[in-house]
Design an enzyme around this catalytic site. Structure first.
Site, short mmCIF file in Angstrom:
data_model
loop_
_atom_site.label_atom_id
_atom_site.label_comp_id
_atom_site.label_asym_id
_atom_site.label_seq_id
_atom_site.Cartn_x
_atom_site.Cartn_y
_atom_site.Cartn_z
N ARG A 49 -23.78 11.45 -60.13
CA ARG A 49 -22.50 11.14 -59.53
C ARG A 49 -22.59 9.76 -58.89
O ARG A 49 -23.56 9.48 -58.18
CB ARG A 49 -22.17 12.20 -58.46
CG ARG A 49 -21.06 11.83 -57.49
CD ARG A 49 -19.70 12.12 -58.06
NE ARG A 49 -18.61 11.73 -57.16
CZ ARG A 49 -17.45 11.24 -57.58
NH1 ARG A 49 -17.20 11.09 -58.86
NH2 ARG A 49 -16.52 10.92 -56.71
N HIS A 51 -20.63 7.98 -56.13
CA HIS A 51 -19.60 8.28 -55.14
C HIS A 51 -19.34 7.04 -54.30
O HIS A 51 -20.23 6.56 -53.60
CB HIS A 51 -20.05 9.45 -54.25
CG HIS A 51 -18.97 9.94 -53.35
ND1 HIS A 51 -18.08 10.92 -53.72
CD2 HIS A 51 -18.60 9.55 -52.10
CE1 HIS A 51 -17.22 11.13 -52.73
NE2 HIS A 51 -17.51 10.30 -51.73
N SER A 52 -18.12 6.53 -54.36
CA SER A 52 -17.78 5.34 -53.59
C SER A 52 -17.48 5.70 -52.14
O SER A 52 -16.77 6.67 -51.87
CB SER A 52 -16.55 4.64 -54.20
OG SER A 52 -16.89 4.12 -55.46
N GLU A 53 -18.00 4.88 -51.26
CA GLU A 53 -17.86 5.16 -49.82
C GLU A 53 -16.40 5.32 -49.40
O GLU A 53 -15.53 4.53 -49.77
CB GLU A 53 -18.48 4.00 -49.02
CG GLU A 53 -18.35 4.16 -47.53
CD GLU A 53 -19.12 3.08 -46.76
OE1 GLU A 53 -19.89 2.32 -47.36
OE2 GLU A 53 -18.93 3.03 -45.54
N GLY A 93 -13.18 1.75 -49.66
CA GLY A 93 -11.79 1.37 -49.99
C GLY A 93 -11.67 0.65 -51.33
O GLY A 93 -10.92 -0.32 -51.44
N ASP A 126 -8.39 -2.18 -58.02
CA ASP A 126 -9.77 -1.72 -57.83
C ASP A 126 -10.69 -2.94 -57.81
O ASP A 126 -10.85 -3.60 -58.82
CB ASP A 126 -10.13 -0.76 -58.97
CG ASP A 126 -11.42 0.01 -58.70
OD1 ASP A 126 -12.22 -0.42 -57.84
OD2 ASP A 126 -11.63 1.05 -59.35
N ARG A 128 -13.91 -2.82 -57.07
CA ARG A 128 -15.33 -2.43 -57.08
C ARG A 128 -16.14 -3.13 -58.17
O ARG A 128 -15.62 -3.48 -59.23
CB ARG A 128 -15.45 -0.91 -57.26
CG ARG A 128 -15.12 -0.14 -56.01
CD ARG A 128 -15.14 1.35 -56.25
NE ARG A 128 -14.13 1.76 -57.20
CZ ARG A 128 -13.95 3.01 -57.60
NH1 ARG A 128 -14.73 3.96 -57.14
NH2 ARG A 128 -12.98 3.31 -58.44
N1 LIG Z 1 -7.92 0.50 -51.30
C1 LIG Z 1 -7.82 1.83 -51.22
N2 LIG Z 1 -8.94 2.55 -51.43
C2 LIG Z 1 -8.83 3.89 -51.38
C3 LIG Z 1 -7.61 4.54 -51.11
N3 LIG Z 1 -7.84 5.87 -51.12
C4 LIG Z 1 -9.15 6.03 -51.39
N4 LIG Z 1 -9.75 4.84 -51.55
C5 LIG Z 1 -11.14 4.52 -51.91
O1 LIG Z 1 -11.32 4.88 -53.25
C6 LIG Z 1 -12.71 5.07 -53.51
C7 LIG Z 1 -12.86 6.32 -54.35
O2 LIG Z 1 -12.22 6.10 -55.56
P1 LIG Z 1 -11.44 7.20 -56.34
O3 LIG Z 1 -10.27 6.55 -56.99
O4 LIG Z 1 -11.17 8.39 -55.47
O5 LIG Z 1 -12.41 7.75 -57.40
P2 LIG Z 1 -13.34 7.02 -58.48
O6 LIG Z 1 -14.64 6.74 -57.81
O7 LIG Z 1 -12.65 5.88 -59.15
O8 LIG Z 1 -13.44 8.16 -59.57
P3 LIG Z 1 -14.14 9.59 -59.49
O9 LIG Z 1 -15.52 9.40 -60.04
O10 LIG Z 1 -13.32 10.47 -60.32
O11 LIG Z 1 -14.17 10.02 -58.04
C8 LIG Z 1 -13.38 5.14 -52.14
O12 LIG Z 1 -14.05 3.89 -51.91
C9 LIG Z 1 -12.20 5.29 -51.18
O13 LIG Z 1 -12.45 4.72 -49.90
C10 LIG Z 1 -6.45 3.75 -50.90
O14 LIG Z 1 -5.34 4.23 -50.72
N5 LIG Z 1 -6.62 2.41 -50.98
#
Ligand SMILES: Nc1nc2c(ncn2[C@@H]2O[C@H](COP(=O)(O)OP(=O)(O)OP(=O)(O)O)[C@@H](O)[C@H]2O)c(=O)[nH]1
Ligand SMILES: [Zn+2]
Length: 198
Positions: A49, A51-53, A93, A126, A128
């Site tokens: 996994r 997992h983004s902070e 975020g 995004d 990231r």
């Molecule tokens: N900029 C922003 N970041 C967000 C928001 N809500 C959640 N996040 C961030 O989104 C990140 C998680 O991304 P997700 O889109 O939930 O999931 P993912 O990592 O792309 O995909 P999964 O592997 O399915 O979880 C975390 O760093 C959160 O802090 C928001 O409204 N705005």
């Protein structure tokens, strides 16, 4: 990018003892953590996994997103599997940082969706960069994984960078009345696979 590994330590959790490994991005003064469970056999695909902070979801019980629920579920699944890895990717975020995320939340409170709010603040949807995650897999000699994710972009990116994602395992959990709009936007605008169970 130079990534430096720390010594291992034990992280006891309600799901069992994980091995905690820290990684430092020397040039960016950033750090990440890998939580490793059991004995990793690099010859078989590892349950993984990224997992983004999300401080609000992971630590402060926020219902605005699904992050905290996904984190718990992923650790449970990895422990049940007997071995696996969770990379805690410290790009809060979607890498705009915590304070900008609060600004983005404020805009969402006024009606914008998560993508529009990022754009309004001058960011892409995004921001990231997963280079550090790829390096962590490489440093741990993990080449083949089963990835817990709903985000097909992650799979594409990992495959492009030499990590063989043999299976996607969906992680749909934590849907509630406070995050339904956010999850719908992730599905419609960001391509997340949130309607189909594995
Ligand atoms: N900029 C922003 N970041 C967000 C928001 N809500 C959640 N996040 C961030 O989104 C990140 C998680 O991304 P997700 O889109 O939930 O999931 P993912 O990592 O792309 O995909 P999964 O592997 O399915 O979880 C975390 O760093 C959160 O802090 C928001 O409204 N705005
Ligand atoms: Zn979150």
């Amino acid at each position: 990018m130079e990534l430096k590994k720390t010594k291992n330590a034990i992280l006891p959790t309600p799901w069992g003892d994980f091995k905690l490994i820290g990684f430092e991005e020397k040039d960016k003064n950033k750090n990440h953590i890998a939580l490793v469970y059991g004995n990793i056999d690099v010859n078989i695909p590892i349950l993984s996994r990224i997992h983004s902070e999300c401080v609000t979801g992971d630590a402060l019980f926020s219902l605005r997103c699904d992050c905290g629920f996904q984190l718990k579920k992923a650790l449970t699944m990895i422990a049940n599997e007997g071995s696996g890895i969770l990379i805690y990717h410290r790009q809060e975020g979607r890498n705009i940082g915590l304070l900008n995320k609060i600004q983005a939340y404020s805009l969402q409170d006024k009606g914008l969706d998560t993508v529009e709010a990022n754009h309004k603040l001058g960011f892409s949807a995004d921001e990231r960069d997963f280079t550090s995650c790829i390096k962590i897999f490489n440093m741990l000699r993990i080449k083949s994984i089963k990835l817990l994710t709903n985000n097909p972009f992650k799979i594409k990116l990992l495959k492009k960078n030499g990590i063989d994602v043999v299976q996607r395992i969906s992680l749909i959990v934590g849907k509630n009345s406070k995050n339904i709009r956010y999850l719908n936007t992730k599905e419609k605008k960001m391509g997340h696979l949130l309607s189909v169970k594995k």
